[in-house]
Design an enzyme around this catalytic site. Structure first.
Site, mmCIF file in Angstrom:
data_model
loop_
_atom_site.group_PDB
_atom_site.id
_atom_site.type_symbol
_atom_site.label_atom_id
_atom_site.label_comp_id
_atom_site.label_asym_id
_atom_site.label_seq_id
_atom_site.Cartn_x
_atom_site.Cartn_y
_atom_site.Cartn_z
ATOM 1 N N LYS A 92 34.920 36.332 30.223
ATOM 2 C CA LYS A 92 34.571 37.613 30.853
ATOM 3 C C LYS A 92 33.099 37.850 30.534
ATOM 4 O O LYS A 92 32.744 38.257 29.435
ATOM 5 C CB LYS A 92 35.433 38.757 30.328
ATOM 6 C CG LYS A 92 35.161 40.068 31.044
ATOM 7 C CD LYS A 92 36.052 41.188 30.550
ATOM 8 C CE LYS A 92 36.022 42.409 31.465
ATOM 9 N NZ LYS A 92 34.711 42.970 31.684
ATOM 10 N N ARG A 137 28.656 42.569 38.207
ATOM 11 C CA ARG A 137 29.451 41.878 39.212
ATOM 12 C C ARG A 137 28.682 41.826 40.530
ATOM 13 O O ARG A 137 28.034 42.798 40.899
ATOM 14 C CB ARG A 137 30.751 42.635 39.421
ATOM 15 C CG ARG A 137 31.685 41.935 40.377
ATOM 16 C CD ARG A 137 32.984 42.660 40.373
ATOM 17 N NE ARG A 137 34.012 41.986 41.115
ATOM 18 C CZ ARG A 137 35.299 42.148 40.877
ATOM 19 N NH1 ARG A 137 35.693 42.939 39.914
ATOM 20 N NH2 ARG A 137 36.198 41.528 41.594
HETATM 21 P P1 ATP Z 1 34.566 46.765 32.267
HETATM 22 O O1 ATP Z 1 34.563 48.251 32.215
HETATM 23 O O2 ATP Z 1 35.426 46.133 31.248
HETATM 24 O O3 ATP Z 1 33.203 46.150 32.364
HETATM 25 P P2 ATP Z 1 35.285 47.122 34.922
HETATM 26 O O4 ATP Z 1 35.982 48.412 34.764
HETATM 27 O O5 ATP Z 1 33.944 47.088 35.517
HETATM 28 O O6 ATP Z 1 35.253 46.341 33.568
HETATM 29 P P3 ATP Z 1 37.504 45.566 35.209
HETATM 30 O O7 ATP Z 1 38.416 45.299 36.300
HETATM 31 O O8 ATP Z 1 38.044 46.364 34.113
HETATM 32 O O9 ATP Z 1 36.213 46.237 35.775
HETATM 33 O O10 ATP Z 1 36.951 44.215 34.648
HETATM 34 C C1 ATP Z 1 36.524 43.283 35.559
HETATM 35 C C2 ATP Z 1 35.026 43.164 35.495
HETATM 36 O O11 ATP Z 1 34.666 42.132 34.608
HETATM 37 C C3 ATP Z 1 34.537 42.724 36.828
HETATM 38 O O12 ATP Z 1 34.202 43.834 37.610
HETATM 39 C C4 ATP Z 1 33.372 41.837 36.540
HETATM 40 O O13 ATP Z 1 32.187 42.595 36.576
HETATM 41 C C5 ATP Z 1 33.564 41.410 35.119
HETATM 42 N N1 ATP Z 1 33.831 39.970 34.949
HETATM 43 C C6 ATP Z 1 33.200 39.142 34.089
HETATM 44 N N2 ATP Z 1 33.691 37.923 34.127
HETATM 45 C C7 ATP Z 1 34.677 37.913 35.039
HETATM 46 C C8 ATP Z 1 35.573 36.935 35.520
HETATM 47 N N3 ATP Z 1 35.572 35.702 35.065
HETATM 48 N N4 ATP Z 1 36.458 37.312 36.475
HETATM 49 C C9 ATP Z 1 36.479 38.576 36.943
HETATM 50 N N5 ATP Z 1 35.665 39.533 36.530
HETATM 51 C C10 ATP Z 1 34.766 39.231 35.583
#
Ligand code: ATP
Length: 604
Positions: free
Chosen positions: A266, A271
């Site tokens: 991760k 993203r």
């Molecule tokens: P967080 O708050 O933990 O940064 P988020 O709320 O933005 O996450 P989540 O669905 O909780 O979104 O976590 C997915 C996020 O993790 C994605 O939006 C992406 O930016 C990031 N990410 C990093 N590596 C990966 C991966 N290998 N696959 C998918 N998402 C990834």
């Protein structure tokens, strides 16, 4: 369709906050809307001319220009208008009052005004006239554009009724805040064009695949629900991202994914959804902003290293150390989020892209395919290079394997891992947070195993050293079921002096006199803040609280869920209010905390 119909809905919407009532008014409005105008009506309700991701210019009309346009249209001096503005505090109101006064004085009505040589209302305004004129105002750029904008606006205001003038001015100023969430618009569209709210999932899926509510409304209104069912992603139109649930035990993760999962790093960056058509490249952020211009280096790699004519792929842009090639944290990457001096930023903060999904390739909608097929396709179309790679992954079916890979990921500078289901139903769930993807991050320093992202809904003035300044924020979680924001906690620690100095500036555009629509809070802060700003918060643990409305009555009657000792970690400009942690997620976190306490009690 006449603009006045929309204006009377605006008036009604301003007076209510209950979602059911808002829905009724929208249904009433859409029923009267000509299908040719529905996209424009939807954009007006969203308070914009087009989706933000289009990257088209904004109206670019400041208060001065608007007053000037008003003075031409109403034939009163700018000074007079300024004086009235001081009294009413709202240009829209000023225009309305002046127009009304004039019309009252002319017993023959607006038609007579023209005859008497006064400001004339020649025609009835239609939705398309207002929309097209405002679009031309926005599009007028460069030399001479100020005059063009002025002429167009004055013409529009001249033909507007008093009430229409009020709302045109508010829209132009960006102050038409009706508090109508996308979820409510989706419900209303389903009711009117598909016959029932039970079609909402179809409409929602279409919106998730093409994040343009106006476009979706138009397809639905003109072609019907069957067309929406068959909708595919379209290059250039962002897809709402699939999101992950969270767990903090490798064993539980594998149970949830059916015993086996792909486990990827991760990455701690931004993203990105990359769209390619021939030589053309678009980059969209997690919030679907168009960030193409910020990353010319990524654009270049995408252009030369995606081996498909048309494709939509997803990955994480991460800042890297140019010498050691080590991963650098999210905060470093945020320096790339700027409008100017992009070349310097590019040299100072080089980035790498780690790709993890493909949603569309050469006519094929891959969102409906299981992950292993998507991953294979990705491998086929991605020509890897030094800063352009596939996310590091393993396939795990034992908790120890997952755990070991997790430690390796953290060691390498990642935030943790993402475990992803690989069974037959592991499709790409656009716009949804589900158990097909599970994030596993660990914060050893705290009891609460993960941070949450909450929305600011209010502020309190500080005392002592912080006297007179906002030093504490009232934070809320999002409840997608009711499309509301429910209070969770007050955050007063974790802010640096710099954070506190900047606070007023950050909050200012969103400060409201009264409780904003969609906000549910029993606490009354010193200032209300419209839900827009998201911050990452870390707490000691989740607790029950009688004063907060989040998950009220879910775990115990008369109590909601709150966070003990919450600390501000950082702003999350990459998240919109609807991307905040949901009430359901907080409830699940609370349940897990209870289970953990029970387990520890039986072990000791
Ligand atoms: P967080 O708050 O933990 O940064 P988020 O709320 O933005 O996450 P989540 O669905 O909780 O979104 O976590 C997915 C996020 O993790 C994605 O939006 C992406 O930016 C990031 N990410 C990093 N590596 C990966 C991966 N290998 N696959 C998918 N998402 C990834």
């Amino acid at each position: 369709m006449e603009f006045s119909i929309l204006v009377s809905t605006f008036e009604k919407l301003e007076r209510v906050t209950a979602r059911t009532q808002i829905l009724l008014y929208l249904v009433e409005l859409f029923k009267k809307t000509d299908p040719d105008d529905i996209d424009k009506v939807v954009y007006f309700i969203q308070g914009k001319l087009w989706p933000d991701w289009k990257g088209l210019p904004e109206l670019g009309v400041g208060e001065k220009l608007l007053l000037k346009a008003g003075s031409i249209a109403l034939q009163v001096s700018e000074r007079q208008l300024e004086n009235l503005l001081r009294k009413h505090g709202d240009i829209g109101k000023v225009f309305e009052v002046v127009k009304e006064e004039r019309e009252k004085k002319m017993p023959g009505g607006p038609g007579l005004l023209a005859f008497m040589g006064g400001p004339a209302r020649k025609t009835v305004l239609t939705i398309s006239r207002v929309y097209d004129t405002l679009a031309r105002v926005a599009m007028a750029q460069g030399e001479g554009s100020r005059d063009i904008k002025l002429k167009l606006l004055a013409g529009l205001l001249m033909d507007a009724s008093p009430k229409e003038a009020r709302y045109i001015a508010r829209f132009v100023e960006g102050r038409l805040r009706l508090g109508v969430g996308d979820a409510t618009i989706l419900d209303a569209l389903s009711v009117v064009y598909a016959g029932s709210v039970t079609f909402r999932p179809v409409v929602e899926r279409a919106y998730n695949l093409r994040a343009d509510l106006g476009m979706i409304a138009k397809i639905l209104a003109k072609e019907g629900i069957e067309s929406l069912k068959a909708i595919k992603p379209q290059v250039g139109v962002p897809i709402r991202p699939m999101l992950a649930e969270r767990l903090s035990s490798a064993k539980e993760i594998l149970e949830k994914t059916g015993g086996k999962a792909v486990v990827e790093y991760k990455y701690d960056g931004e993203r990105v959804q990359i769209h390619k058509r021939g030589e053309e490249i678009w980059l969209f952020s997690r919030r679907l902003e168009n960030i193409t211009h910020m990353y010319p280096d990524v654009v270049e790699m995408a252009r030369s290293r995606i081996k498909a004519r048309e494709a939509i792929v997803e990955g994480e842009i991460v800042a890297i150390d140019p010498e050691t090639r080590e991963l650098r944290p999210f905060q470093v990457l945020m320096h790339r989020r700027r409008k100017h001096d992009i070349k310097t930023a590019m040299a100072e903060i080089p980035v790498a892209v780690f790709l993890f999904d493909v949603l569309y390739a050469d006519g094929r909608d891959l969102t409906v395919e299981p992950l292993p097929i998507r991953r294979k396709t990705l491998e086929k179309i991605i020509d890897q290079g030094e800063n352009w790679q596939l996310a590091k992954e393993i396939v795990a079916d034992k908790p120890e394997e997952l755990e070991k890979f997790f430690l390796e990921a953290v060691e390498a500078g990642a935030e943790g891992v993402m475990a992803k289901a690989i069974h037959l139903k592991s499709i790409y769930q656009a716009g949804a947070r589900g158990w097909l993807w599970i994030k596993y991050k660990r914060d050893y320093k705290s009891e609460m195993s993960d941070t949450v992202d909450l929305v600011v809904i209010g502020g309190f003035y500080g005392k002592g050293r912080r006297g007179g300044k906002i030093g504490t924020l009232l934070m809320a979680a999002y409840d997608p079921e009711t499309d509301t924001f429910k209070s969770v906690c007050k955050v007063g620690s974790g802010f640096t002096d710099e954070d506190l100095d900047k606070m007023e500036d950050i909050l200012r555009p969103y400060i409201r006199d009264t409780k904003p629509p969609r906000v549910e809070s029993e606490l009354k802060p010193d200032i209300w803040v419209e839900p827009a700003l998201v911050a990452e918060i870390l707490g000691a643990e989740l607790t029950l609280s009688p004063v907060h409305t989040c998950c009220y009555g879910w775990a115990r009657t008369g109590a909601g869920i709150s966070i003990r000792f919450p600390r501000f970690i950082r702003w999350r400009p990459d998240k919109g209010p609807e991307d905040a942690t949901t009430t359901k997620e907080l409830y699940e976190m609370y349940q897990r905390q209870l289970r953990k306490i029970a387990e520890e009690a039986t072990q000791s």
